[in-house]
Scaffold this motif. Structure first.
Motif, short mmCIF file in Angstrom:
data_model
loop_
_atom_site.label_atom_id
_atom_site.label_comp_id
_atom_site.label_asym_id
_atom_site.label_seq_id
_atom_site.Cartn_x
_atom_site.Cartn_y
_atom_site.Cartn_z
N TRP B 80 0.84 -1.21 0.00
CA TRP B 80 0.00 0.00 0.00
C TRP B 80 0.87 1.26 0.00
O TRP B 80 0.55 2.25 -0.67
N ALA B 81 2.00 1.21 0.72
CA ALA B 81 2.91 2.37 0.73
C ALA B 81 3.44 2.62 -0.68
O ALA B 81 3.52 3.76 -1.14
N GLU B 84 0.57 4.07 -2.87
CA GLU B 84 0.23 5.47 -2.58
C GLU B 84 1.30 6.44 -3.06
O GLU B 84 1.03 7.63 -3.23
N SER B 85 2.50 5.92 -3.23
CA SER B 85 3.60 6.82 -3.55
C SER B 85 3.68 7.04 -5.07
O SER B 85 4.10 6.18 -5.83
N ILE B 86 3.23 8.20 -5.49
CA ILE B 86 3.26 8.55 -6.92
C ILE B 86 4.50 9.42 -7.14
O ILE B 86 4.45 10.64 -6.94
N ASP B 87 5.61 8.79 -7.54
CA ASP B 87 6.86 9.55 -7.59
C ASP B 87 7.03 10.27 -8.94
O ASP B 87 6.14 10.22 -9.79
N ILE B 114 -5.68 2.15 -5.98
CA ILE B 114 -6.26 3.18 -5.11
C ILE B 114 -7.78 3.27 -5.35
O ILE B 114 -8.58 3.28 -4.41
#
Lengths: 220, 216
Positions: B80-81, B84-87, B114
């Motif tokens: 999930w981390a 969620e991380s849209i780099d 998501i």
């Protein structure tokens, strides 16, 4: 903004929008229905008819074959054809139809005989405190108190939006009780019985709220 | 010789996926019957169809809770981390500035995840209020039914896209292996998800290849 905040923000934004939708999604879909072509009405959530039937198949009754028995605590019990009912009284009304499962059809045009006229015609006795509507679709039925039934807009309708009441809408004859959710408006009515106390209806026996008045949640 | 493989999804992640997938289609089937009048008229028996729909919903929620409760929660948190991380690379990918190196998930997969999780919560919430609202009209909100239906429409669009990418699209369909066996070919991963492979290799081999960045 850190990378993780973007995804987290998108997730929370989506959930938040959805929670608002619990209250306002139908405003959106009913606005959409007004601008979309009528051919797609059936696909627009929340603002068009849906057909609910409890038996394996819908009753099929030709208008000419309809016989409605009115009995119980009445002075003049009898069996009525559609033409007989039309003789008792014919009233037109426009009302909104609210289903408890979350859809509403606005401005439905009904023609039928009011319960007020019918109960007067058959001579409801003083002890008759409830009107029980029994459907040809077994085992569907529902009851109104006599006071509820005597509200001026409660009717047995044979016409909807200018056409004879269609089979899927309860044709040839259905109850219309606009102030209450649709499960009170029994379709394919063939038997009306006046009784001393109201009986729980089909969906009420399946857990539905016995208080069926349309609430403020509909913006009504 | 067997090709070298790399683990993409733990059993917990796969169980969560398949519980959700099977439940979704089961509820879609009964939901469609209740939504479309022609089907509702043909099949009738609304109380039965509705009970099956509700029973499936209960099984769905209980099974998801069971997988999360008894599964590998550390793996779920890590996934999930990442989701969620849209780099910066993901943002470039979304802006069609491609090719750009991707991690274990590309930006499209992250967004799909998501949206799917958010929709799952909203399906459960609106479904709960549809059920409660019939029993006590204080819980009947005007938009609940429309929201439930709109979520269905949007989910069907997502699922059709997802099935196309998982089963048909030549460059992505290999990923299906990751959701069945858990593993994908290393060679495929290197081509499509090079940042992920590099990260896994760094984690497996903590010794730096050059001495320049060694702590003094």
């Amino acid at each position: 903004m850190d990378d993780r905040a973007i995804g987290r923000g998108a997730f929370l934004g989506l959930v938040g929008t959805g929670v608002l939708g619990l209250f306002f999604a139908r405003d959106l879909t009913s606005a959409a229905r007004r601008v979309l072509p009528s051919q797609v009405d059936g696909f627009v959530p929340g603002s068009n008819w849906r057909i609910y039937t409890v038996a394996a198949s819908m009753p099929k009754i030709a208008a000419d074959d309809l016989r409605v028995t009115v009995d119980g605590l009445v002075d003049r019990p009898g069996t009525f054809t559609l033409a007989d009912l039309q003789q008792v009284g014919s009233t037109a009304q426009v009302s909104d139809f609210h289903c408890v499962t979350g859809w509403t059809v606005e401005d439905v045009r009904w023609v039928g005989v009011t319960l007020r006229d019918l109960l007067g015609h058959v001579g409801a006795q003083p002890g008759a405190k409830a009107v029980r509507f029994i459907s040809a679709e077994k085992p569907y039925e529902d009851s109104l108190t006599r006071d509820q039934a005597m509200l001026g807009d409660v009717m047995l309708a044979w016409q909807m939006d200018g056409a004879p009441l269609a089979r899927e809408h309860g044709g040839p004859l259905r109850l219309v009780m606009p102030a209450m959710y649709g499960y009170k408006s029994v379709k394919w009515v063939t038997h009306i019985r006046l009784e001393s106390t109201p009986q729980p209806g089909f969906w009420e026996r399946n857990g539905y709220d016995a208080d069926a008045w349309v609430g403020r949640s509909n913006g009504a | 010789m067997e090709p070298e493989r790399i683990l993409r999804f733990t059993r917990t992640e796969r169980a969560l996926h398949w519980v959700h997938a099977v439940s979704f289609f089961a509820m879609l089937a009964t939901g469609i019957v209740m939504f479309f009048s022609t089907l509702a008229e043909a099949i009738g028996r609304r109380p039965l169809v509705k009970d099956v729909h509700l029973l499936t919903a209960v099984v769905w929620v209980v099974a998801l809770a069971g997988v999360i409760g008894f599964g590998n929660r550390a793996a779920l948190r890590r996934t999930w981390a990442e989701v969620e991380s849209i780099d910066a690379d993901d943002r470039a990918w979304l802006a069609f500035r491609r090719p750009v190196a991707q991690g274990r998930f590309n930006a499209g997969q992250k967004i799909n995840t998501i949206v799917t999780v958010a929709f799952a919560l909203l399906f459960a919430l609106s479904g709960l209020f549809l059920w409660l609202g019939e029993r006590n009209h204080a819980f009947r909100f005007d938009g609940t039914g429309a929201l439930h239906d709109l979520l269905t429409f949007a989910s069907v669009v997502l699922v059709v896209g997802h099935l196309y990418l998982a089963l048909i699209h030549p460059s992505t369909r290999h990923a299906m292996r990751g959701m069945t066996s858990g593993q994908v070919d290393l060679e495929w991963a290197q081509r499509h998800h090079p940042k992920w492979v590099a990260q896994v290799e760094r984690a497996a081999d903590p010794l730096p290849t050059s001495g320049s960045d060694q702590p003094g």
